[in-house]
Design a protein around this motif. Sequence first.
Motif, mmCIF file in Angstrom:
data_model
loop_
_atom_site.group_PDB
_atom_site.id
_atom_site.type_symbol
_atom_site.label_atom_id
_atom_site.label_comp_id
_atom_site.label_asym_id
_atom_site.label_seq_id
_atom_site.Cartn_x
_atom_site.Cartn_y
_atom_site.Cartn_z
ATOM 1 N N GLN A 194 39.358 35.638 49.697
ATOM 2 C CA GLN A 194 39.522 35.605 48.871
ATOM 3 C C GLN A 194 39.251 36.144 46.923
ATOM 4 O OE1 GLN A 194 43.179 33.510 48.784
ATOM 5 N NE2 GLN A 194 42.216 34.453 50.537
ATOM 6 N N ALA A 195 38.754 37.582 47.472
ATOM 7 C CA ALA A 195 38.199 38.139 46.443
ATOM 8 C C ALA A 195 39.183 38.770 45.510
ATOM 9 C CB ALA A 195 37.659 39.247 47.008
ATOM 10 N N GLY A 196 39.220 38.990 44.334
ATOM 11 C CA GLY A 196 40.317 38.533 43.414
ATOM 12 C C GLY A 196 39.819 39.992 42.030
ATOM 13 N N ARG A 197 38.559 39.916 42.263
ATOM 14 C CA ARG A 197 37.931 41.105 41.371
ATOM 15 C C ARG A 197 37.044 42.206 42.065
ATOM 16 N NH1 ARG A 197 34.222 36.278 38.579
ATOM 17 N NH2 ARG A 197 34.938 35.799 40.064
ATOM 18 N N GLU A 255 53.092 43.582 31.543
ATOM 19 C CA GLU A 255 53.640 42.997 32.749
ATOM 20 C C GLU A 255 52.820 42.878 34.487
ATOM 21 O OE1 GLU A 255 55.979 46.491 29.860
ATOM 22 O OE2 GLU A 255 55.413 47.324 32.059
ATOM 23 N N GLN A 256 52.558 42.654 34.536
ATOM 24 C CA GLN A 256 51.831 43.004 35.657
ATOM 25 C C GLN A 256 51.005 41.949 36.406
ATOM 26 O OE1 GLN A 256 52.943 45.630 38.175
ATOM 27 N NE2 GLN A 256 53.456 46.710 36.680
ATOM 28 N N ASP A 257 51.089 41.515 37.647
ATOM 29 C CA ASP A 257 49.734 40.461 38.007
ATOM 30 C C ASP A 257 48.149 40.486 38.568
ATOM 31 O OD1 ASP A 257 52.031 39.135 38.423
ATOM 32 O OD2 ASP A 257 52.532 39.800 40.330
ATOM 33 N N ILE A 261 43.830 39.069 39.743
ATOM 34 C CA ILE A 261 43.533 40.448 40.474
ATOM 35 C C ILE A 261 42.408 40.789 38.954
ATOM 36 C CG2 ILE A 261 43.932 42.663 40.825
ATOM 37 C CD1 ILE A 261 45.733 41.004 42.823
ATOM 38 N N HIS A 262 41.403 41.234 39.358
ATOM 39 C CA HIS A 262 41.171 42.345 37.736
ATOM 40 C C HIS A 262 40.711 43.356 38.547
ATOM 41 C CE1 HIS A 262 41.481 38.834 34.932
ATOM 42 N NE2 HIS A 262 40.733 38.866 36.160
#
Length: 121
Positions: free
Chosen positions: A29-32, A99-101, A68-69
Motif C-alpha cells: 500500500q505504497a502511494g509515495r 485533472e489526475q489522481d 499517489i505522489h
Amino acid sequence: MIVRWLREVSQTELQQGYLEACQVAADHQAGRWLVDSRRRAEPDAQMVDWLAQEYLPALKPAIHNLPIHLACLVATTWRPSTSPATPLAALAQTVSDIEQDYQISLFGDEGAAMAWLQEQP
C-alpha cells in the motif's frame, strides 16, 4: 518506495519494471514513490502515453485508492527546454495534477525529493 533504473533500458524492460513496482506498491500500500531516472536519458512518446493512459490509471485502484505522489529524480544538469526527458519527467511537464489522481514533481536532489514525499499526506 524507491524505483531506480541503473542503466538505460528498453521500453519492454521499463514497462516490466513499472509493472513489478505496481505489484510491490499494491502489496505494501505504497502511494509515495521516488522514481530515480537520472541514468535514463531517452525520451519515448509511447512510454509517456502508456504511463498516462494505462499504467497510472491502474495504479490508484491497485493501492486501494491511496493518494499517489511520484517524485521523479532527474540529473541535476537536466533542463526541460534543452534536454530530452525521460517518460515520467515528460509526463510531469504536460499533465495537470488537478485533472489526475496523482502528483508528479521533478527533483535534481534526492534529499529534496525524499523531503517532498514525506510532506505528502
